[in-house]
Write a protein that holds these residues in place. Structure first.
Motif, mmCIF file in Angstrom:
data_model
loop_
_atom_site.group_PDB
_atom_site.id
_atom_site.type_symbol
_atom_site.label_atom_id
_atom_site.label_comp_id
_atom_site.label_asym_id
_atom_site.label_seq_id
_atom_site.Cartn_x
_atom_site.Cartn_y
_atom_site.Cartn_z
ATOM 1 N N THR A 196 0.518 -1.245 0.199
ATOM 2 C CA THR A 196 -0.339 0.081 0.057
ATOM 3 C C THR A 196 0.893 0.651 0.056
ATOM 4 N N ILE A 197 0.523 2.244 -1.101
ATOM 5 C CA ILE A 197 1.631 3.012 -1.028
ATOM 6 C C ILE A 197 0.531 4.770 -1.259
ATOM 7 N N ILE A 198 1.367 5.671 -0.665
ATOM 8 C CA ILE A 198 0.597 7.175 -0.706
ATOM 9 C C ILE A 198 1.427 8.103 -1.041
ATOM 10 N N LEU A 199 1.815 8.258 -2.008
ATOM 11 C CA LEU A 199 2.954 9.766 -3.157
ATOM 12 C C LEU A 199 2.303 11.155 -2.945
ATOM 13 N N ILE A 200 3.196 11.538 -2.304
ATOM 14 C CA ILE A 200 2.842 13.446 -2.428
ATOM 15 C C ILE A 200 3.545 13.636 -3.245
ATOM 16 N N THR A 201 3.438 14.508 -4.212
ATOM 17 C CA THR A 201 3.907 15.232 -5.034
ATOM 18 C C THR A 201 3.525 16.598 -6.018
ATOM 19 N N HIS A 202 4.416 17.117 -6.546
ATOM 20 C CA HIS A 202 4.196 18.096 -7.367
ATOM 21 C C HIS A 202 4.380 18.209 -8.712
ATOM 22 N N GLU A 203 4.838 17.187 -8.855
ATOM 23 C CA GLU A 203 5.048 16.545 -10.441
ATOM 24 C C GLU A 203 4.356 15.440 -11.178
ATOM 25 N N HIS A 204 3.079 16.256 -11.641
ATOM 26 C CA HIS A 204 2.472 15.351 -12.868
ATOM 27 C C HIS A 204 2.548 14.138 -12.900
ATOM 28 N N ASP A 205 3.929 14.379 -13.733
ATOM 29 C CA ASP A 205 4.353 13.152 -14.606
ATOM 30 C C ASP A 205 4.289 11.730 -13.111
ATOM 31 N N VAL A 206 4.783 12.519 -12.607
ATOM 32 C CA VAL A 206 4.998 10.909 -11.392
ATOM 33 C C VAL A 206 3.741 10.957 -11.001
ATOM 34 N N ALA A 207 2.736 11.855 -10.763
ATOM 35 C CA ALA A 207 1.781 11.453 -10.179
ATOM 36 C C ALA A 207 0.230 10.493 -10.047
ATOM 37 N N VAL A 208 0.697 10.133 -12.286
ATOM 38 C CA VAL A 208 0.923 9.630 -12.717
ATOM 39 C C VAL A 208 0.926 8.030 -12.945
ATOM 40 N N ARG A 209 2.048 7.997 -12.302
ATOM 41 C CA ARG A 209 2.003 6.171 -12.657
ATOM 42 C C ARG A 209 2.009 6.020 -11.099
ATOM 43 N N SER A 210 0.798 6.570 -10.532
ATOM 44 C CA SER A 210 -0.201 5.692 -9.581
ATOM 45 C C SER A 210 -1.630 5.132 -9.898
ATOM 46 N N VAL A 211 -2.127 4.587 -9.468
ATOM 47 C CA VAL A 211 -3.724 3.766 -9.887
ATOM 48 C C VAL A 211 -4.733 4.815 -9.705
ATOM 49 N N HIS A 212 -4.437 5.100 -8.115
ATOM 50 C CA HIS A 212 -5.293 6.708 -8.184
ATOM 51 C C HIS A 212 -4.854 7.412 -7.504
ATOM 52 N N GLN A 213 -5.552 8.951 -7.997
ATOM 53 C CA GLN A 213 -4.327 10.055 -8.229
ATOM 54 C C GLN A 213 -5.578 11.646 -7.836
ATOM 55 N N TYR A 214 -5.016 11.957 -6.555
ATOM 56 C CA TYR A 214 -5.665 13.483 -6.050
ATOM 57 C C TYR A 214 -4.593 14.726 -6.142
ATOM 58 N N SER A 215 -6.416 15.900 -6.455
ATOM 59 C CA SER A 215 -5.650 17.201 -6.267
ATOM 60 C C SER A 215 -5.543 18.077 -4.664
ATOM 61 N N ILE A 216 -4.287 18.083 -4.010
ATOM 62 C CA ILE A 216 -4.655 19.129 -3.536
ATOM 63 C C ILE A 216 -4.233 20.700 -3.560
#
Length: 230
Positions: A196-216
């Motif tokens: 189970t992984i939760i990834l915090i990022t400011h990079e779109h190209d990194v975020a889209v490698r996950s399964v579910h993406q959220y914006s804050i």
């Protein structure tokens, strides 16, 4: 089945005299066991505050946070420290490795704090370092490793206690493009094996490698829209 992590109505307010700043304004989030979630946001969006609450490094002003069946809001400082050591594996942008220690010794540190014996510490550290592709680098110190290799050591250290979640805060922020791809491939591989992984990022190209993406943004969490930029 209940989520491994659940947030309901999480708010965080910082006060300085008569001035109050609401960093989080009612966050709801469920993360299922084995999920891979990315939370993306620009500087000042509230993502660092949210990361600190998810990692039990800070507590919410109000709201409910349940992790692996435990109500985090009811825990003492000592219990929160135990949760951080046993239930959450942290991966940071700065690696946070001790320069005087070898890769294996760095990975063993959480086990030292958990009171695990020397033989078991060594065996478990060697196992996770092998799993992240560093079987031939265990005796190297951080200064003898590339940035990507150092981040692999920090990922191994995060995994060595077999945590409920892996919480990665800007894990590619200090890496070149080749090392970034290498670390993201590793995270995808870990997810494929059930992590189970939760990834915090400011990079779109990194975020889209996950399964579910959220914006804050402005302390509010929502789905990441296609083409959203950090």
């Amino acid at each position: 089945m209940s989520p491994i992590l659940s947030l309901r109505g999480i708010r965080k307010t910082y006060s300085n005299g008569s001035i109050s700043l609401e960093a989080l304004r009612g966050i709801d989030l469920d993360v299922e066991e084995g999920d891979y979630v990315a939370i993306m946001g620009p500087s000042g969006s509230g993502k660092s505050t949210l990361m600190h609450i998810l990692g039990c490094l800070d507590i919410a002003t109000s709201g409910h946070y349940e992790l692996a069946g435990r109500d985090v809001s009811t825990l003492s400082e000592g219990q929160l420290a135990e949760v951080r050591n046993r239930s959450i594996g942290f991966v940071f942008q700065q690696f946070n490795l001790l320069p005087s220690m070898t890769a294996q010794q760095n990975v063993e540190l959480p086990l030292v704090y958990a009171g695990v014996g020397r033989a078991e510490r060594s065996a478990r550290a060697r196992e996770v370092l092998t799993a992240v592709g560093l079987a031939d680098r265990m005796a190297h110190r951080p200064g003898e490793l590339s940035g990507g290799q150092q981040q692999r050591v920090s990922i191994a250290r995060a995994l060595v206690n077999n945590p409920d979640i892996l919480l990665a805060d800007e894990p590619t922020g200090n890496l070149d493009s080749a090392s970034t791809e290498d670390v993201l491939d590793l995270l995808s591989g870990l997810h494929a094996r059930g992590r189970t992984i939760i990834l915090i990022t400011h990079e779109h190209d990194v975020a889209v490698r996950s399964v579910h993406q959220y914006s804050i943004r402005d302390g509010l969490l929502g789905p990441l829209e296609t083409g959203t930029l950090g």
